[in-house]
Design an enzyme around this catalytic site. Structure first.
Site, PDB file in Angstrom:
ATOM      1  N   LEU A   1       0.863  -1.178   0.000  1.00 43.98           N
ATOM      2  CA  LEU A   1       0.000   0.000   0.000  1.00 43.98           C
ATOM      3  C   LEU A   1       0.897   1.224   0.000  1.00 43.98           C
ATOM      4  CD1 LEU A   1      -2.647  -0.943   2.737  1.00 43.98           C
ATOM      5  CD2 LEU A   1      -2.959  -1.018   0.270  1.00 43.98           C
ATOM      6  N   ASP A   2       0.425   2.285  -0.613  1.00 42.16           N
ATOM      7  CA  ASP A   2       1.174   3.525  -0.617  1.00 42.16           C
ATOM      8  C   ASP A   2       1.341   4.039   0.809  1.00 42.16           C
ATOM      9  OD1 ASP A   2       2.453   5.733  -1.714  1.00 42.16           O
ATOM     10  OD2 ASP A   2       0.596   6.873  -1.838  1.00 42.16           O
ATOM     11  N   LYS A   3       2.331   4.853   1.036  1.00 43.24           N
ATOM     12  CA  LYS A   3       2.610   5.390   2.366  1.00 43.24           C
ATOM     13  C   LYS A   3       1.375   6.049   2.977  1.00 43.24           C
ATOM     14  CE  LYS A   3       5.491   8.818   4.765  1.00 43.24           C
ATOM     15  NZ  LYS A   3       6.579   9.820   4.610  1.00 43.24           N
TER      16      LYS A   3
ATOM     17  N   THR B   1      -1.800   5.546   2.239  1.00 42.86           N
ATOM     18  CA  THR B   1      -2.989   4.697   2.272  1.00 42.86           C
ATOM     19  C   THR B   1      -3.013   3.853   3.528  1.00 42.86           C
ATOM     20  OG1 THR B   1      -2.953   4.579  -0.145  1.00 42.86           O
ATOM     21  CG2 THR B   1      -4.306   2.963   1.001  1.00 42.86           C
TER      22      THR B   1
ATOM     23  N   ARG C   1      -5.798   5.948  -7.655  1.00 42.65           N
ATOM     24  CA  ARG C   1      -5.534   7.379  -7.712  1.00 42.65           C
ATOM     25  C   ARG C   1      -5.493   7.871  -9.161  1.00 42.65           C
ATOM     26  NH1 ARG C   1      -0.297   7.855  -3.979  1.00 42.65           N
ATOM     27  NH2 ARG C   1      -0.626  10.098  -4.319  1.00 42.65           N
TER      28      ARG C   1
END
Length: 436
Positions: free
Chosen positions: A238-240, A242, A346
Site C-alpha cells: 500500500l502507498d505510504k 494509504t 488514484r
C-alpha cells in the site's frame, strides 16, 4: 476564507471536468456492495460515521488462528534441482522464471529469479541469467534453486495492529503515513521492521526488483518499488498515505501461494475513498491502461489506447458510489481492483475527473476540495470543514477488505477493518453538514 483563494480553486476545477466521452466504463456491472465477512473487526466508534457500511462492522469470530490450520514444516529447498524439457503442448513462448515457477512448487518466484541471476539455470546447455528469457517447446531447462539470502532489514519494536495471525501468515492494519518496507530514504520505521520484531519471516524474501517485461507486477497495489528494496514476507503493498489491510507471508510456501493468487486476480481487495466531486455514472468499470506520466515521473497516468504501443499496462477498476456527501461536493466511493498497478485507484480517479480528496499529487488539492465544499455545506460548519480539509495530508483512501484462500488449509478467509479516525471524522462532518 479569502476570496482570492476561492478564485484560484475555481480555476483548478476546470482541469478535472468529467471526461465522460473518454471513459471506458461498462454500463452493466454486477452488484459488489460491501458484504459481511468471517473475520471482521468490531465497529467501535466507526459505525456511527459509516452507517451505510455498518453491516460490515459487527462482532464476529475473533482474529485468532483457526483450529484447522495445519502447521507445515518450513522447507529450505536450497539445492533443489529441476531438469525438464519444456512441453511440446505449450503454446508460443513463456518467460523462463514463469516456467520454472510453474514446475517448482512452494518456491517463491523471487527466489527463482535469484537462482537465474546467479547463473544456476541453463537452457539447452547454455547458462541464462536473464529472468525474462523466453523458452519454447523442446527447450531443455536445468535449474538449481539458490540458497536463502540473509535479510537486510533490522527488527524494530514498533506497535502493530494485527488483525489475524497463525503459523503461516498475518493480516495487518497499516496506519496512514507508514512505509511498508525499507527503501532508500526510509531504511527503518517501516511495517517490515515492526513485523521482524514481532515474528520471523522467510529470509528468501529479500527480493530484488521484478522485471516487468510481460508479467503483471504481482507485488504492487499502490506503491512503486525501488530496485534495492527489501521485502521480507510482503506479497503486496500500500502507498505510504494509504491505510488498511495487508497480508504478510511467514514462510516461503505461503508467499508463493499468495503471490499466485494475486497474479490470477483471485484475491478480493476492496477500498473506500473520498473523492472531490461525485463520479458519473455512479457505478461502473474503468478499463484504461496505466503508465508513467510523461510530464511528471513521480506519478502514474491513465493513458487511453496506449497498450499496444507499450507506454502503459492493462488496468481495470470497478467502482460504486456508496454515498453522495455535502450536496455533491464529495462522495464515499467503493473500489474493487481487477489488476494491481502502481497508484491504480488514484490514477483512475483523476482520469474520471474526481481525484481523491487530499491527493495533492493527482489533483485532489485542498483548494479544489474547499471550492467544491464551500458552496454546499452549512455556514455553521464551514470553519470546521476548512480546518479538517487543511489538515488532511494524505489521499483519503483505505483498504477496507481483503479476502483470499489460506495457502495451507484452503480455507476462504476474509477480513475487514474500519477506516482510521482522520477519514471517519471528515466523512461524519460532510454527511451532517451537507445541504439538501
Amino acid at each position: 476564507m479569502p476570496k482570492t483563494t476561492l478564485e484560484k480553486a475555481d480555476n483548478q476545477i476546470g482541469k478535472f471536468k468529467n471526461p465522460t466521452t473518454m471513459l471506458s466504463i461498462s454500463p452493466v456491472v454486477p452488484s459488489f456492495s460491501l458484504t459481511s465477512a468471517k473475520y471482521l473487526r468490531s465497529p467501535s466508534s466507526s459505525s456511527s460515521f459509516f452507517p451505510k457500511l455498518s453491516r460490515l462492522f459487527f462482532t464476529s469470530s475473533s482474529a485468532t488462528p483457526s483450529n484447522s490450520t495445519e502447521t507445515l514444516p518450513r522447507v529450505n529447498n536450497a539445492g533443489l534441482k529441476l531438469n525438464e524439457t519444456v512441453d511440446e503442448v505449450s503454446k508460443g513462448k513463456i518467460r523462463l522464471d514463469s516456467w520454472i515457477s510453474s514446475r517448482v512448487h512452494g518456491v517463491s518466484r523471487a527466489r527463482v529469479q535469484s537462482s537465474i541471476r546467479q547463473g544456476l539455470v541453463s537452457v539447452n546447455g547454455q547458462v541464462i541469467d536473464k529472468v525474462s528469457h523466453n523458452v519454447k517447446p523442446g527447450d531443455e531447462v536445468n535449474c538449481t534453486i539458490s540458497k536463502l539470502q540473509p535479510l537486510k532489514a533490522e527488527a524494530e519494536d514498533i506497535p502493530l495492529d494485527i488483525v489475524y495471525e497463525d503459523h503461516h501468515l498475518l493480516v495487518v492494519n497499516k496506519p496512514p503515513h507508514m512505509v511498508v518496507h525499507p527503501a532508500p530514504g526510509n531504511p527503518n520505521g517501516t511495517l517490515v521492521n515492526g513485523i521482524l520484531h514481532h515474528c520471523s519471516l522467510p529470509s528468501v524474501a529479500a527480493y530484488s526488483n521484478q522485471e516487468d517485461d510481460d508479467e503483471e507486477e504481482v507485488f504492487s497495489d499502490d506503491e512503486e518499488m525501488s530496485s534495492s528494496s527489501v521485502r521480507p514476507g510482503i506479497v503486496h503493498r500500500l502507498d505510504k498515505g494509504t491505510s488498511g489491510l495487508l497480508v504478510v507471508a511467514k514462510d516461503e510456501h505461503s508467499h508463493a501461494h499468495l503471490a499466485e493468487q494475486f497474479k490470477l486476480h483471485t484475491i478480493e481487495r476492496v477500498y473506500i475513498s473520498l473523492t472531490c466531486g461525485v463520479p458519473s455514472p455512479s457505478l461502473g468499470r474503468i478499463d484504461v491502461p496505466i503508465g508513467r506520466d510523461s510530464n511528471n515521473r513521480i506519478r502514474m497516468a491513465a493513458i487511453p489506447g496506449s497498450l499496444s504501443r507499450g507506454r502503459a499496462r492493462h488496468a481495470a477498476s470497478r467502482y460504486k458510489v456508496i454515498e453522495t456527501l455535502a450536496g455533491g461536493g464529495s462522495a464515499l466511493v467503493e473500489w474493487r481492483l481487477e489488476t494491481g498497478r502502481t497508484h491504480q485507484i488514484r490514477a483512475h480517479a483523476k482520469y474520471m475527473g474526481v481525484p481523491l480528496l487530499g491527493d495533492e499529487v493527482y489533483g485532489g488539492t485542498k483548494n479544489m476540495a474547499l471550492s467544491l465544499l464551500q458552496k454546499r455545506v452549512s455556514r455553521s460548519d464551514q470553519e470546521e470543514i476548512l480546518e479538517l480539509v487543511s489538515r488532511m495530508d494524505r489521499p483519503c483512501l483505505h483498504a477496507i477488505v481483503i479476502g483470499f484462500e489460506h495457502p495451507c488449509t484452503g480455507e476462504i478467509m476474509k477480513f475487514s477493518c474500519p477506516p482510521p479516525p482522520d477519514l471517519a471524522e471528515i466523512v461524519g462532518l460532510l454527511r451532517r453538514s451537507g445541504r439538501e
